[in-house]
Design an enzyme around this catalytic site. Structure first.
Site, mmCIF file in Angstrom:
data_model
loop_
_atom_site.group_PDB
_atom_site.id
_atom_site.type_symbol
_atom_site.label_atom_id
_atom_site.label_comp_id
_atom_site.label_asym_id
_atom_site.label_seq_id
_atom_site.Cartn_x
_atom_site.Cartn_y
_atom_site.Cartn_z
ATOM 1 N N CYS A 63 0.815 -1.221 0.000
ATOM 2 C CA CYS A 63 0.000 0.000 0.000
ATOM 3 C C CYS A 63 0.847 1.270 0.000
ATOM 4 O O CYS A 63 0.617 2.182 -0.800
ATOM 5 C CB CYS A 63 -0.973 0.002 1.180
ATOM 6 S SG CYS A 63 -0.191 0.039 2.819
ATOM 7 N N HIS A 115 -1.974 1.118 7.146
ATOM 8 C CA HIS A 115 -2.490 1.006 5.787
ATOM 9 C C HIS A 115 -2.806 2.392 5.251
ATOM 10 O O HIS A 115 -3.333 3.244 5.974
ATOM 11 C CB HIS A 115 -3.749 0.129 5.766
ATOM 12 C CG HIS A 115 -4.158 -0.290 4.398
ATOM 13 N ND1 HIS A 115 -3.399 -1.115 3.600
ATOM 14 C CD2 HIS A 115 -5.253 0.035 3.658
ATOM 15 C CE1 HIS A 115 -4.010 -1.298 2.438
ATOM 16 N NE2 HIS A 115 -5.134 -0.604 2.450
ATOM 17 N N HIS A 131 -5.667 1.412 -3.368
ATOM 18 C CA HIS A 131 -4.687 0.902 -2.407
ATOM 19 C C HIS A 131 -4.273 -0.491 -2.835
ATOM 20 O O HIS A 131 -4.835 -1.057 -3.775
ATOM 21 C CB HIS A 131 -5.281 0.891 -0.997
ATOM 22 C CG HIS A 131 -6.459 -0.029 -0.850
ATOM 23 N ND1 HIS A 131 -6.451 -1.124 -0.043
ATOM 24 C CD2 HIS A 131 -7.684 -0.020 -1.436
ATOM 25 C CE1 HIS A 131 -7.616 -1.750 -0.111
ATOM 26 N NE2 HIS A 131 -8.380 -1.083 -0.961
#
Length: 160
Positions: A63, A115, A131
């Site tokens: 990510c 993330h 992502h």
């Protein structure tokens, strides 16, 4: 006479310069918007790329690698990890989010940000972001998905 000509010249210069600077502020705003759109489109060129921990290329990326490598193409230097990226820029509310902003999550029960995604679109109260997920690779997801709604942490604007 020379003083009044000089004074007139100074006043004219100040007026001319101030008018010019307000015009370039508008151009800058338009340029930033175009650049954000270009960044989003560049990130979307990676849709379907498989997940690879530490990866930053089309052979695989994680990510933060997706975000890092995308911004790098536009000469923006971001930290390499999502946790460190979360310290960059200015925090904005969900209601003020724009395409090109970064969106951060605490996934898998983590106590710290782990993330990151790049906001691609906003429709009403739904934010879409690109992502790299460990299971599906580079995809576009929504904050309305239960997993991301629960894990949402914050949004940061790194381009202003």
């Amino acid at each position: 006479m020379k003083r009044s000509i000089l004074l007139l010249f100074v006043v004219f210069s100040v007026v001319f310069i101030s008018c010019k600077s307000s015009k370039s502020a508008t151009n800058t705003s338009k340029n930033i918007s175009k650049q954000k759109n270009s960044i989003v489109k560049t990130a979307e060129e990676n849709l379907g790329v498989k997940y690879k921990f530490g990866g930053t290329t089309k052979s695989g990326m994680d990510c933060s690698g997706l975000v890092y490598s995308t911004f790098q193409k536009f000469d923006y230097k971001l930290p390499r990890s999502s946790y460190e990226m979360a310290n960059e820029g200015k925090e904005v509310s969900k209601s003020k989010a724009e395409p090109g902003d970064l969106i951060f999550f605490k996934t898998g029960g983590s106590r710290k940000i782990n993330h990151v995604g790049l906001i691609t679109d906003i429709k009403k109260d739904e934010i879409f972001f690109i992502h790299s997920s460990t299971s599906k690779g580079v995809i576009i997801s929504s904050t309305n998905e239960a997993y991301y709604a629960k894990a949402f942490e914050k949004i940061k604007r790194v381009i202003e």
